[in-house]
Design an enzyme around this catalytic site. Structure first.
Site, PDB file in Angstrom:
ATOM      1  N   SER A  65     -71.257 -24.153 -23.937  1.00  0.00           N
ATOM      2  CA  SER A  65     -71.758 -24.271 -25.304  1.00  0.00           C
ATOM      3  C   SER A  65     -70.602 -24.351 -26.297  1.00  0.00           C
ATOM      4  O   SER A  65     -69.451 -24.087 -25.958  1.00  0.00           O
ATOM      5  CB  SER A  65     -72.628 -23.065 -25.638  1.00  0.00           C
ATOM      6  N   LYS A  66     -70.967 -24.665 -27.526  1.00  0.00           N
ATOM      7  CA  LYS A  66     -69.977 -24.739 -28.592  1.00  0.00           C
ATOM      8  C   LYS A  66     -69.294 -23.374 -28.761  1.00  0.00           C
ATOM      9  O   LYS A  66     -68.117 -23.277 -29.016  1.00  0.00           O
ATOM     10  CB  LYS A  66     -70.661 -25.173 -29.885  1.00  0.00           C
ATOM     11  N   ARG A  67     -70.096 -22.315 -28.580  1.00  0.00           N
ATOM     12  CA  ARG A  67     -69.533 -20.964 -28.720  1.00  0.00           C
ATOM     13  C   ARG A  67     -68.432 -20.702 -27.703  1.00  0.00           C
ATOM     14  O   ARG A  67     -67.443 -20.054 -28.007  1.00  0.00           O
ATOM     15  CB  ARG A  67     -70.636 -19.913 -28.585  1.00  0.00           C
TER      16      ARG A  67
END
Ligand code: GLU
Length: 509
Positions: free
Chosen positions: A261-263
């Site tokens: 994910s972007k996180r």
């Protein structure tokens, strides 16, 4: 193999994740390998999730990384338009066809009514699904009689059109990566095909367009596998031949579990998007591979190997080599862990394979930004000396600034350790030796200096470390005599003078 026509069908809901780029890449490789066509279709039927700029971003991303389309929103084609919002008028008739053939029905339940039901069932620790059982007691053209339905339609009562799932049937599907997949229809719900806003849902538009655009193979992310039974049932209900399906495994977090994910990118400091993206609402900026200094070829090479392998030890592939080597059979079933270090390794491999001249051309703008003007020939030589030490063009500066700028200060730790009581005297004497060298090639300077060290029975390490300190300002950099030869005699003597002055000490002989 039948006429290969594949598509990438993103929804413009934000920046394209690298998992999406990989999906597009595998489609592209497959199309090219089989002499087929690759289509870019924009699936923008969900107006609530539309993000301005997302489509442009998607197009620019593919342009950057060298994935080309034969048909679609960029270059048109025989099945235009390729943007679903422009095909709106097509879908309704197909939904109606399904109603006529008994494969779909009108449902008049309001969102509030459904919400109440959901809540009520939640209290009873059940999950509400609009399925073969529930539909019988809800407000739709299955439970109501024809007269009631006609009346509601006449009064323009808002409705959706739902797929009528068979009650208890085994659907047997084939996936090119997973093999046989089986699902019983009683575990599925009656998905909405057509919404009250006059737009089709993803499922209907996707299947209708894949059919009308004569798509032969649907190659897409694993997150769409749960939709496969419905899609297969839709093909059957329409009496159309279904395309072949291949669902690609997920890209996983570096730790190995869960979708990348972007996180994860923010947390571990690597991009998950091909290009930088500025969120149009929050203004938040997410970095991209392009802006981080990745070469598009390296980015593509890295992505290709995240989930596919050529069956041998090769790791470096040009796009043409990928086309040649690619096959769906060699796409793995399990997810691939994303490895940020390996991504850098790929970039390094592409960087060191560039000619010194090419690299110099890329590095000169960085030098200009730093206010450094040097002859291109010198830059060519310098990048040749340091390129093995970097992963990115912008890192060349850190490895080479001392070729361009004479040290004004000296690394304190190195100076303490390497500028010894007799360094001042030794370097002063060495300066005279260097001043008299006529042939200022790296080899010759090295010969002369080492001979002088031997003849005077001095410690090679001590002299050369002190010399490096005055030339570079720190104990780093490539071969010392290469640096000296490149900066030239005059600059070398100046640096020695400055070093002697600043580092100090006295002549003790
Ligand atoms: N619009 C879908 C997406 O955004 C396409 C899925 C498919 O390829 O069928 O990923």
């Amino acid at each position: 193999m039948k006429n290969v026509r594949v598509r990438f069908a993103p929804s413009p809901t934000g920046p394209l994740h690298i998992g999406g780029v990989r999906t597009a890449l595998y489609n592209y490789l497959f199309a090219r390998k089989h002499g087929g066509k690759f289509i870019l279709r924009i699936e923008d039927t969900d107006q609530t999730r539309f993000v301005p700029g997302a489509e442009e971003y998607i197009i620019e991303s593919f342009d950057w990384c060298g994935i080309r389309f034969d048909e679609g929103v960029i270059n048109g084609g025989p099945f235009a338009p390729y943007r679903q919002s422009e095909r709106k008028s097509i879908y309704r008739q197909y939904a109606e066809k399904l109603i006529e053939s008994g494969n779909a029905y009108y449902a008049f339940d309001t969102p509030e009514e459904l919400n109440d039901l959901r809540k009520k069932q939640e209290k009873e620790k059940k999950t509400f699904t609009y399925n073969t059982v529930e539909r019988k007691r809800l407000k739709n053209s299955i439970s109501l009689n024809k007269k009631e339905v006609d009346e509601l339609l006449e009064k323009n009562t808002p409705f959706v059109i739902r797929f009528k799932m068979p009650e208890n049937e085994m659907i047997i599907m084939k996936d090119l990566i997973r093999g046989k997949v089986e699902v019983n229809t009683k575990t599925l719900d009656d998905k909405i095909l057509f919404k009250s806003d006059g737009m089709p849902t993803y499922h209907l538009a996707n299947v209708v367009d894949d059919h009308l655009m004569e798509i032969s193979h649907v190659i897409r992310g694993e997150e769409w596998l749960p939709s496969l039974p419905l899609h297969v049932m839709l093909y059957r209900a329409f009496n159309w031949e279904a395309p072949e399906f291949a669902h690609l495994p997920l890209l996983l977090k570096p730790e190995g579990s869960g979708k990348l994910s972007k996180r994860d990118g923010d947390r571990l400091g690597f991009p998950v998007f091909p290009l930088q993206w500025k969120d149009p609402v929050t203004g938040e900026i997410s970095t991209g591979y392009r802006e981080e200094g990745y070469f598009p070829e390296a980015f593509i090479n890295m992505l290709a190997l995240l989930g596919w392998n050529p069956g041998d030890e090769r790791e470096l592939f040009t796009m043409d080599e990928l086309i040649e080597a690619f096959s769906i059979e060699r796409v793995g079933k399990s997810g691939s862990k994303f490895d940020p270090e390996k991504a850098k390794w790929f970039n390094h491999q592409y960087l060191i394979r560039k000619s010194d001249k090419e690299l110099a051309e890329l590095f000169i703008p960085v030098l200009k930004e730093k206010g450094v003007e040097v002859k291109p020939d010198a830059v060519v030589k310098i990048v040749g000396l340091v390129k093995e030490r970097v992963n990115f063009v912008h890192e060349l500066w850190d490895q080479s600034y001392f070729f361009f700028i004479s040290p004004a200060e000296y690394d304190a730790k190195a100076a303490k350790k390497r500028w010894r009581p007799n360094s001042y005297e030794q370097i002063s004497r060495l300066k005279e030796i260097i001043a008299n060298i006529e042939n200022f090639s790296s080899e010759n300077i090295e010969d002369v200096v080492k001979k002088w060290i031997d003849e005077n029975e001095l410690g090679t390490g001590a002299v050369l470390n002190a010399l490096r300190l005055v030339i570079v300002g720190a104990l780093k950099g490539p071969h010392l005599f290469d640096i000296i030869a490149l900066i030239g005699k005059e600059e070398t003597l100046n640096r020695i003078d400055t070093g002697l002055k600043i580092l100090g000490g006295k002549n003790i002989s």
